[in-house]
Design a protein around this motif. Structure first.
Motif, mmCIF file in Angstrom:
data_model
loop_
_atom_site.group_PDB
_atom_site.id
_atom_site.type_symbol
_atom_site.label_atom_id
_atom_site.label_comp_id
_atom_site.label_asym_id
_atom_site.label_seq_id
_atom_site.Cartn_x
_atom_site.Cartn_y
_atom_site.Cartn_z
ATOM 1 N N PHE A 56 13.261 -0.130 -8.940
ATOM 2 C CA PHE A 56 11.800 -0.126 -9.007
ATOM 3 C C PHE A 56 11.277 1.307 -8.925
ATOM 4 O O PHE A 56 10.410 1.711 -9.708
ATOM 5 C CB PHE A 56 11.222 -0.965 -7.868
ATOM 6 C CG PHE A 56 9.734 -1.154 -7.953
ATOM 7 C CD1 PHE A 56 9.192 -2.198 -8.685
ATOM 8 C CD2 PHE A 56 8.875 -0.288 -7.294
ATOM 9 C CE1 PHE A 56 7.819 -2.379 -8.764
ATOM 10 C CE2 PHE A 56 7.506 -0.459 -7.367
ATOM 11 C CZ PHE A 56 6.980 -1.502 -8.106
ATOM 12 N N TYR A 60 9.318 3.325 -11.833
ATOM 13 C CA TYR A 60 7.964 3.823 -11.519
ATOM 14 C C TYR A 60 7.860 5.330 -11.757
ATOM 15 O O TYR A 60 6.877 5.807 -12.348
ATOM 16 C CB TYR A 60 7.641 3.492 -10.062
ATOM 17 C CG TYR A 60 6.363 4.110 -9.548
ATOM 18 C CD1 TYR A 60 5.127 3.711 -10.033
ATOM 19 C CD2 TYR A 60 6.410 5.115 -8.572
ATOM 20 C CE1 TYR A 60 3.954 4.296 -9.565
ATOM 21 C CE2 TYR A 60 5.253 5.698 -8.100
ATOM 22 C CZ TYR A 60 4.019 5.283 -8.595
ATOM 23 O OH TYR A 60 2.866 5.846 -8.125
ATOM 24 N N GLN A 120 2.770 -0.183 -9.117
ATOM 25 C CA GLN A 120 3.307 -1.081 -10.135
ATOM 26 C C GLN A 120 4.211 -0.292 -11.072
ATOM 27 O O GLN A 120 3.845 0.790 -11.529
ATOM 28 C CB GLN A 120 2.178 -1.740 -10.930
ATOM 29 C CG GLN A 120 1.343 -2.713 -10.121
ATOM 30 C CD GLN A 120 2.159 -3.911 -9.660
ATOM 31 O OE1 GLN A 120 2.895 -4.502 -10.436
ATOM 32 N NE2 GLN A 120 2.030 -4.240 -8.380
ATOM 33 N N GLN A 123 7.874 -3.292 -16.408
ATOM 34 C CA GLN A 123 8.665 -4.501 -16.232
ATOM 35 C C GLN A 123 9.656 -4.687 -17.386
ATOM 36 O O GLN A 123 9.411 -4.251 -18.513
ATOM 37 C CB GLN A 123 7.752 -5.723 -16.156
ATOM 38 C CG GLN A 123 6.784 -5.689 -14.975
ATOM 39 C CD GLN A 123 7.498 -5.857 -13.645
ATOM 40 O OE1 GLN A 123 7.983 -6.927 -13.322
ATOM 41 N NE2 GLN A 123 7.551 -4.776 -12.866
ATOM 42 N N SER A 211 13.316 -6.765 -8.814
ATOM 43 C CA SER A 211 12.137 -5.916 -8.670
ATOM 44 C C SER A 211 11.445 -5.597 -9.992
ATOM 45 O O SER A 211 10.262 -5.225 -10.000
ATOM 46 C CB SER A 211 12.521 -4.602 -7.973
ATOM 47 O OG SER A 211 13.488 -3.893 -8.716
ATOM 48 N N SER A 217 8.202 -6.914 -8.325
ATOM 49 C CA SER A 217 7.572 -5.945 -7.432
ATOM 50 C C SER A 217 8.591 -5.600 -6.351
ATOM 51 O O SER A 217 9.656 -6.204 -6.265
ATOM 52 C CB SER A 217 6.298 -6.522 -6.811
ATOM 53 O OG SER A 217 6.604 -7.675 -6.042
ATOM 54 N N TRP A 218 8.243 -4.629 -5.532
ATOM 55 C CA TRP A 218 9.142 -4.273 -4.440
ATOM 56 C C TRP A 218 8.485 -4.602 -3.105
ATOM 57 O O TRP A 218 7.353 -4.216 -2.845
ATOM 58 C CB TRP A 218 9.500 -2.792 -4.471
ATOM 59 C CG TRP A 218 10.041 -2.317 -3.148
ATOM 60 C CD1 TRP A 218 9.442 -1.474 -2.268
ATOM 61 C CD2 TRP A 218 11.270 -2.730 -2.522
ATOM 62 N NE1 TRP A 218 10.215 -1.314 -1.153
ATOM 63 C CE2 TRP A 218 11.349 -2.074 -1.281
ATOM 64 C CE3 TRP A 218 12.312 -3.581 -2.902
ATOM 65 C CZ2 TRP A 218 12.411 -2.244 -0.416
ATOM 66 C CZ3 TRP A 218 13.375 -3.743 -2.036
ATOM 67 C CH2 TRP A 218 13.425 -3.083 -0.821
ATOM 68 N N ASN A 219 9.188 -5.358 -2.285
ATOM 69 C CA ASN A 219 8.776 -5.574 -0.902
ATOM 70 C C ASN A 219 10.030 -5.861 -0.082
ATOM 71 O O ASN A 219 11.092 -6.153 -0.630
ATOM 72 C CB ASN A 219 7.745 -6.707 -0.775
ATOM 73 C CG ASN A 219 8.307 -8.042 -1.198
ATOM 74 O OD1 ASN A 219 9.069 -8.670 -0.460
ATOM 75 N ND2 ASN A 219 7.960 -8.477 -2.413
#
Length: 306
Positions: A56, A60, A120, A123, A211, A217-219
């Motif tokens: 991710f 980004y 963000q 993708q 991700s 997404s990243w968490n």
């Protein structure tokens, strides 16, 4: 349920099986390759989380999703390399080392990934395999993760390699007999470390899928134990790459069942349906715990205490 509702649920489960099952597929193939050489890597949960964060972050920062995928694979390979090198030392236990690396990978991902929670990243583009249908549900369900066919190709390559190549033969020999491998002049530690690194790279692609595609997404709660589930999946698949594919789709479908039912208005027991993959994992572990089942197809060196 009417026939249309049943059809929509089945289509949603099919699409979800591919979408949710892609990380399971990559991690299970990586572990299958590692265990075929006679080494267990329980650190794949850490590999999955760290590679998801690295992929991710790479996508980004570079603005290129495929650069992120490559970075995810390389980060998984680096963590696996550490596992392989440590396990090559005398009197080091694979399982204990794997658990330590799981904690290390997760800790590094959580620490380094804090600035990435809000941004963000680009993708992974989906493959629109449902354009033949006029149904919006079918088209939506068959938006396939582009990493899934790559996973299928890796499974095919591994199955062919194990069966028909010298490299595959040597790798399987290292997993079945340390003495025979050394007698032929091969370094067991080198073979196992190389297999562990390659397996870590493949597992890292599973992190990229998490991700950069679904959920995209990243968490810190991204993995939900999928790396550990994939280890059980390899046992269920009897260390066979093609069976890893079908097992990953089974687990993916189980994970997609709750959202599929919710999409047609059935929300009762939603959280119970979300627990299906974990219940399935427990059932598989119980089913495979008997000696007659657990050793079938298992590389012999996995049962040797080191």
């Amino acid at each position: 349920m009417t026939a249309d509702l049943v059809f929509n649920v089945l289509i949603a489960v099919l699409g979800g099986a591919i979408r949710v099952g892609t990380p399971f597929l990559m991690v299970s193939l990586g572990e299958c390759l590692t265990e075929k050489a006679g080494r267990i890597n329980l650190g794949l949960e850490g590999v999955l989380v760290l590679s998801a964060m690295a992929g991710f972050g790479g996508a980004y920062l570079t603005g290129n999703v495929w650069a992120g995928v490559l970075i995810a694979g390389c980060s998984g390979a680096l963590l696996a390399l550490l596992h392989g090198l440590v396990c090559s030392l005398p009197r080091v236990n694979d399982v204990a080392t794997g658990i330590a690396l799981m904690l290390l990978g997760s800790g590094l991902a959580f620490y380094l990934g804090k600035p990435l929670i809000q941004p963000q990243a680009p993708q992974i583009p989906p493959l629109p395999l449902g354009d033949w249908s006029s149904s919006a549900q079918v088209r939506s369900a068959l938006q396939v993760n582009a990493l899934f066919p790559i996973g299928v190709a890796i499974a095919a390559l591994m199955a062919w390699g194990f069966r028909s190549t010298r490299i595959g033969l040597v790798l399987r020999m290292a997993g079945d007999s340390t003495d025979a491998t050394r007698a032929l002049g091969y370094s067991v530690n080198t073979i196992r470390t190389a297999a562990t690194v390659a397996g870590g790279f493949i597992a890292g692609l599973g992190g990229a899928s998490l991700s950069l595609y679904y959920p995209g997404s990243w968490n810190e709660g991204l993995s939900s134990g999928q790396g550990l589930i994939a280890v059980a999946l390899v046992i269920f698949a009897r260390w066979n790459p093609w069976r890893c594919l079908w097992a990953a789709l089974l687990f993916g479908g189980a994970g997609a069942l709750g959202p599929a039912l919710q999409s047609v208005g059935i929300s009762s027991g939603y959280y119970l349906f979300n627990a299906v993959p974990y219940v399935l994992t427990l059932a598989i572990l119980v089913w495979t715990c008997s000696p007659s089942r657990s050793v079938k197809g298992m590389p012999a060196e996995l049962g040797v205490t080191r």
